[in-house]
Design a protein around this motif. Sequence first.
Motif, PDB file in Angstrom:
ATOM      1  N   ARG A 178       5.366  14.749   0.660  1.00 20.35           N
ATOM      2  CA  ARG A 178       6.671  14.557   1.926  1.00 20.35           C
ATOM      3  C   ARG A 178       5.822  13.718   2.834  1.00 20.35           C
ATOM      4  NH1 ARG A 178       9.918  19.034   2.271  1.00 20.35           N
ATOM      5  NH2 ARG A 178      10.451  18.433   4.588  1.00 20.35           N
ATOM      6  N   TRP A 179       6.522  12.426   3.292  1.00 18.75           N
ATOM      7  CA  TRP A 179       5.766  11.555   3.788  1.00 18.75           C
ATOM      8  C   TRP A 179       6.521  11.807   5.343  1.00 18.75           C
ATOM      9  CZ3 TRP A 179       2.787   7.679   3.287  1.00 18.75           C
ATOM     10  CH2 TRP A 179       2.038   7.779   2.041  1.00 18.75           C
ATOM     11  N   THR A 180       5.608  11.659   6.479  1.00 16.19           N
ATOM     12  CA  THR A 180       6.349  12.061   8.114  1.00 16.19           C
ATOM     13  C   THR A 180       5.882  10.393   8.723  1.00 16.19           C
ATOM     14  OG1 THR A 180       3.919  12.061   8.394  1.00 16.19           O
ATOM     15  CG2 THR A 180       5.270  13.882   8.128  1.00 16.19           C
TER      16      THR A 180
ATOM     17  N   ASP B  81       2.242   9.324   9.271  1.00 15.42           N
ATOM     18  CA  ASP B  81       1.348   8.474   7.518  1.00 15.42           C
ATOM     19  C   ASP B  81       1.743   7.971   7.497  1.00 15.42           C
ATOM     20  OD1 ASP B  81       0.780  12.031   7.089  1.00 15.42           O
ATOM     21  OD2 ASP B  81       2.518  12.110   5.621  1.00 15.42           O
ATOM     22  N   LEU B  82       3.221   7.412   8.001  1.00 16.02           N
ATOM     23  CA  LEU B  82       3.169   6.114   7.451  1.00 16.02           C
ATOM     24  C   LEU B  82       2.054   5.405   9.125  1.00 16.02           C
ATOM     25  CD1 LEU B  82       7.102   5.578   7.065  1.00 16.02           C
ATOM     26  CD2 LEU B  82       5.350   5.907   5.959  1.00 16.02           C
ATOM     27  N   GLN B  83       2.679   5.678  10.302  1.00 14.51           N
ATOM     28  CA  GLN B  83       1.409   4.489  10.764  1.00 14.51           C
ATOM     29  C   GLN B  83      -0.084   4.839  10.683  1.00 14.51           C
ATOM     30  OE1 GLN B  83       2.752   7.518  14.349  1.00 14.51           O
ATOM     31  NE2 GLN B  83       4.069   5.932  14.664  1.00 14.51           N
ATOM     32  N   SER B  84      -0.394   5.979  10.204  1.00 14.89           N
ATOM     33  CA  SER B  84      -1.843   6.028   9.390  1.00 14.89           C
ATOM     34  C   SER B  84      -2.035   4.688   8.458  1.00 14.89           C
ATOM     35  CB  SER B  84      -2.244   7.480   8.439  1.00 14.89           C
ATOM     36  OG  SER B  84      -1.429   7.307   7.384  1.00 14.89           O
ATOM     37  N   LEU B  85      -1.044   4.214   7.859  1.00 16.75           N
ATOM     38  CA  LEU B  85      -1.851   3.374   7.512  1.00 16.75           C
ATOM     39  C   LEU B  85      -1.089   1.909   8.097  1.00 16.75           C
ATOM     40  CD1 LEU B  85       0.539   4.302   3.319  1.00 16.75           C
ATOM     41  CD2 LEU B  85      -2.123   3.870   4.163  1.00 16.75           C
ATOM     42  N   GLY B  86      -0.992   1.858   9.715  1.00 16.12           N
ATOM     43  CA  GLY B  86      -0.708   1.178  10.127  1.00 16.12           C
ATOM     44  C   GLY B  86       1.018   0.081   9.985  1.00 16.12           C
ATOM     45  N   LEU B  87       1.571   1.054   9.052  1.00 16.34           N
ATOM     46  CA  LEU B  87       3.651   0.926   9.819  1.00 16.34           C
ATOM     47  C   LEU B  87       4.065   1.269  10.499  1.00 16.34           C
ATOM     48  CD1 LEU B  87       3.514   1.495   5.857  1.00 16.34           C
ATOM     49  CD2 LEU B  87       3.187  -0.940   7.050  1.00 16.34           C
ATOM     50  N   SER B  88       5.151   0.464  11.008  1.00 12.14           N
ATOM     51  CA  SER B  88       6.096   0.756  12.158  1.00 12.14           C
ATOM     52  C   SER B  88       7.218   1.395  11.144  1.00 12.14           C
ATOM     53  CB  SER B  88       6.273   0.096  12.627  1.00 12.14           C
ATOM     54  OG  SER B  88       7.886   0.150  13.000  1.00 12.14           O
ATOM     55  N   PRO B  89       7.473   3.083  11.404  1.00 13.77           N
ATOM     56  CA  PRO B  89       8.704   3.558  11.398  1.00 13.77           C
ATOM     57  C   PRO B  89       9.869   3.084  10.864  1.00 13.77           C
ATOM     58  CG  PRO B  89       6.407   4.858  12.302  1.00 13.77           C
ATOM     59  CD  PRO B  89       6.420   3.946  12.772  1.00 13.77           C
ATOM     60  N   ILE B  90       9.519   2.556  12.138  1.00 14.40           N
ATOM     61  CA  ILE B  90      11.559   1.564  12.027  1.00 14.40           C
ATOM     62  C   ILE B  90      11.382   0.493  11.482  1.00 14.40           C
ATOM     63  CG2 ILE B  90      13.203   0.024  13.746  1.00 14.40           C
ATOM     64  CD1 ILE B  90      11.470   1.956  16.438  1.00 14.40           C
ATOM     65  N   ARG B  91      10.061  -0.338  11.133  1.00 14.99           N
ATOM     66  CA  ARG B  91      10.713  -1.462  10.245  1.00 14.99           C
ATOM     67  C   ARG B  91      10.842  -0.642   8.245  1.00 14.99           C
ATOM     68  NH1 ARG B  91       5.570  -5.725   9.150  1.00 14.99           N
ATOM     69  NH2 ARG B  91       6.805  -7.746   8.274  1.00 14.99           N
ATOM     70  N   VAL B  92       9.961   0.327   8.178  1.00 16.28           N
ATOM     71  CA  VAL B  92       9.844   0.646   7.106  1.00 16.28           C
ATOM     72  C   VAL B  92      10.883   0.896   6.434  1.00 16.28           C
ATOM     73  CG1 VAL B  92       9.188   2.703   5.249  1.00 16.28           C
ATOM     74  CG2 VAL B  92       7.825   1.487   7.032  1.00 16.28           C
ATOM     75  N   ARG B  93      11.713   1.611   7.489  1.00 17.37           N
ATOM     76  CA  ARG B  93      13.086   2.306   7.789  1.00 17.37           C
ATOM     77  C   ARG B  93      14.118   1.018   7.593  1.00 17.37           C
ATOM     78  NH1 ARG B  93      16.672   6.740   9.812  1.00 17.37           N
ATOM     79  NH2 ARG B  93      18.523   5.966  10.819  1.00 17.37           N
ATOM     80  N   ARG B  94      13.778   0.310   8.204  1.00 22.63           N
ATOM     81  CA  ARG B  94      15.034  -1.045   7.974  1.00 22.63           C
ATOM     82  C   ARG B  94      14.932  -1.523   6.906  1.00 22.63           C
ATOM     83  NH1 ARG B  94      13.281  -3.281  14.055  1.00 22.63           N
ATOM     84  NH2 ARG B  94      15.185  -2.771  14.961  1.00 22.63           N
ATOM     85  N   TRP B  95      13.875  -1.766   6.051  1.00 19.42           N
ATOM     86  CA  TRP B  95      13.711  -2.541   4.733  1.00 19.42           C
ATOM     87  C   TRP B  95      14.226  -1.446   3.906  1.00 19.42           C
ATOM     88  CZ3 TRP B  95      12.193  -1.525  -0.160  1.00 19.42           C
ATOM     89  CH2 TRP B  95      11.583  -2.791  -1.108  1.00 19.42           C
TER      90      TRP B  95
ATOM     91  N   PRO C  96       0.923  -1.006   0.374  1.00 20.28           N
ATOM     92  CA  PRO C  96       0.886   0.148  -0.293  1.00 20.28           C
ATOM     93  C   PRO C  96       1.253   0.870   0.237  1.00 20.28           C
ATOM     94  CG  PRO C  96      -0.707  -1.943   1.723  1.00 20.28           C
ATOM     95  CD  PRO C  96       0.325  -2.457   0.942  1.00 20.28           C
ATOM     96  N   LEU C  97       2.054   1.349   0.833  1.00 22.92           N
ATOM     97  CA  LEU C  97       2.731   2.900   0.499  1.00 22.92           C
ATOM     98  C   LEU C  97       3.427   2.547  -0.692  1.00 22.92           C
ATOM     99  CD1 LEU C  97       4.769   4.899   2.804  1.00 22.92           C
ATOM    100  CD2 LEU C  97       6.252   3.238   2.428  1.00 22.92           C
ATOM    101  N   PHE C  98       3.926   1.971  -1.128  1.00 20.78           N
ATOM    102  CA  PHE C  98       4.323   2.178  -2.067  1.00 20.78           C
ATOM    103  C   PHE C  98       3.127   2.382  -3.572  1.00 20.78           C
ATOM    104  CE2 PHE C  98       8.672   0.128  -0.811  1.00 20.78           C
ATOM    105  CZ  PHE C  98       8.932   0.267  -2.094  1.00 20.78           C
ATOM    106  N   GLU C  99       2.341   1.924  -3.232  1.00 17.67           N
ATOM    107  CA  GLU C  99       1.317   1.992  -4.163  1.00 17.67           C
ATOM    108  C   GLU C  99       0.735   3.582  -4.597  1.00 17.67           C
ATOM    109  OE1 GLU C  99      -2.520  -0.181  -3.080  1.00 17.67           O
ATOM    110  OE2 GLU C  99      -1.756  -1.814  -4.536  1.00 17.67           O
ATOM    111  N   GLN C 100       0.893   4.790  -2.825  1.00 18.24           N
ATOM    112  CA  GLN C 100       0.372   5.725  -2.854  1.00 18.24           C
ATOM    113  C   GLN C 100       1.601   6.683  -3.528  1.00 18.24           C
ATOM    114  OE1 GLN C 100      -1.147   7.603   0.511  1.00 18.24           O
ATOM    115  NE2 GLN C 100      -2.378   5.212   1.154  1.00 18.24           N
ATOM    116  N   MET C 101       2.744   6.230  -2.604  1.00 15.11           N
ATOM    117  CA  MET C 101       4.277   6.682  -3.492  1.00 15.11           C
ATOM    118  C   MET C 101       4.524   7.008  -4.623  1.00 15.11           C
ATOM    119  SD  MET C 101       6.990   4.968  -0.915  1.00 15.11           S
ATOM    120  CE  MET C 101       8.455   4.568  -1.968  1.00 15.11           C
TER     121      MET C 101
END
Length: 364
Positions: A100-102, A105-119, A88-93
């Motif tokens: 500009r993402w914060t 914004d990631l948390q509103s998609l149910g995503l952990s910013p730390i997990r996204v950063r690591r990936w 879903p994040l890639f689709e919105q990107m």
Amino acid sequence: MNATATLPSPEQMYQAIVDRDVEMEGIFIVAVKTTGIFCRPGCKAKTPNRENVEFFASTDEALAAGYRPCKRCRPLERAGSVPVWLTPLFEQMESAPSRRWTNADLQSLGLSPIRVRRWFQEHYRMTFHAYLRTRRIGLAVDGLQSGDDVLSVALDHGFQSLSGFRESLRKWTGHTPTDAKHKDPILVERVLTPLGPMLAAGNDAGLCLLEFVDRKMLPKQFERISKLFSQPILPGSHPVLAETARQLEEYFQGKRKTFDLPLRMDGTPFQSAVWQQLREIPFGETRSYQQLAVKVGKPTASRAVGRTNGDNRLAIVVPCHRVVRSDGHLCGYAGGLWRKKRLLQLEQATSSAGQLALPLDIDE
């Protein structure tokens, strides 16, 4: 590519799944009799007992035996594919590339910013926010080169002020907006292969880098090509990168033995001579460092040939994996000796009836 290769022993394969050895990815598939599921060797699911597993050379064989793919490690997908949780994040990107993402914004998609950063650090060698900034800079450079005025470009791509845009452009590309209008960037894109994701870099001048993303020297390689060609490096797509991905796909399917790509291989006369000799090693064959040294007219320069081999920036396309020791042992492959062995097995199985010309022993 694993359907034609000889599998390791059952003991080696079981130990690999105990160790969650990702270096065995693409070599075999493990199936669990009690669950009816098959997995990659590096799957992080609970390790099954030895008597409950069987091994296959390919996902097709596991499917034919009635097993279904694991939803955790997704063995039917290429390693490095965008995971379901990140789709879903890639689709919105893609729909709003200049947004500009914060972290909120990631948390509103149910995503952990730390997990996204690591990936993103694992697959792009930069954080998510760094990736977004460089991507926006790349789009802005495209706008400048299309003739758009600087202020419009800055505002259209999420920069809050002209001064902020100039500073970001200078930081990430080393150029002012005026310079960027006339300086084509080197574009970088991920390419998925059966042996793991690679990063391909190039532009109209040709392909200048192709490496596996887990190579430790990759950041330094990017620094080198940026200085060598005096061009910024930015995420983006380009026809030469798309063609590289297509030809690599054919290579791994056993349908292509040579590559027809424009290459940028700038180096010293000695390096250029060695790299040219690498390109002349036939598909499915190997040469020793000593043989290459003789070919370039420097019979005592085996070590220098080895160093130049390691400096090759175009893995697979310029086949440094076809160089072995005089006794046939494998050594000195920046992408990992396990990959070197797999590439040679693929080529030799494709060129003959699967008979290996050398023992392909790995020198640890």
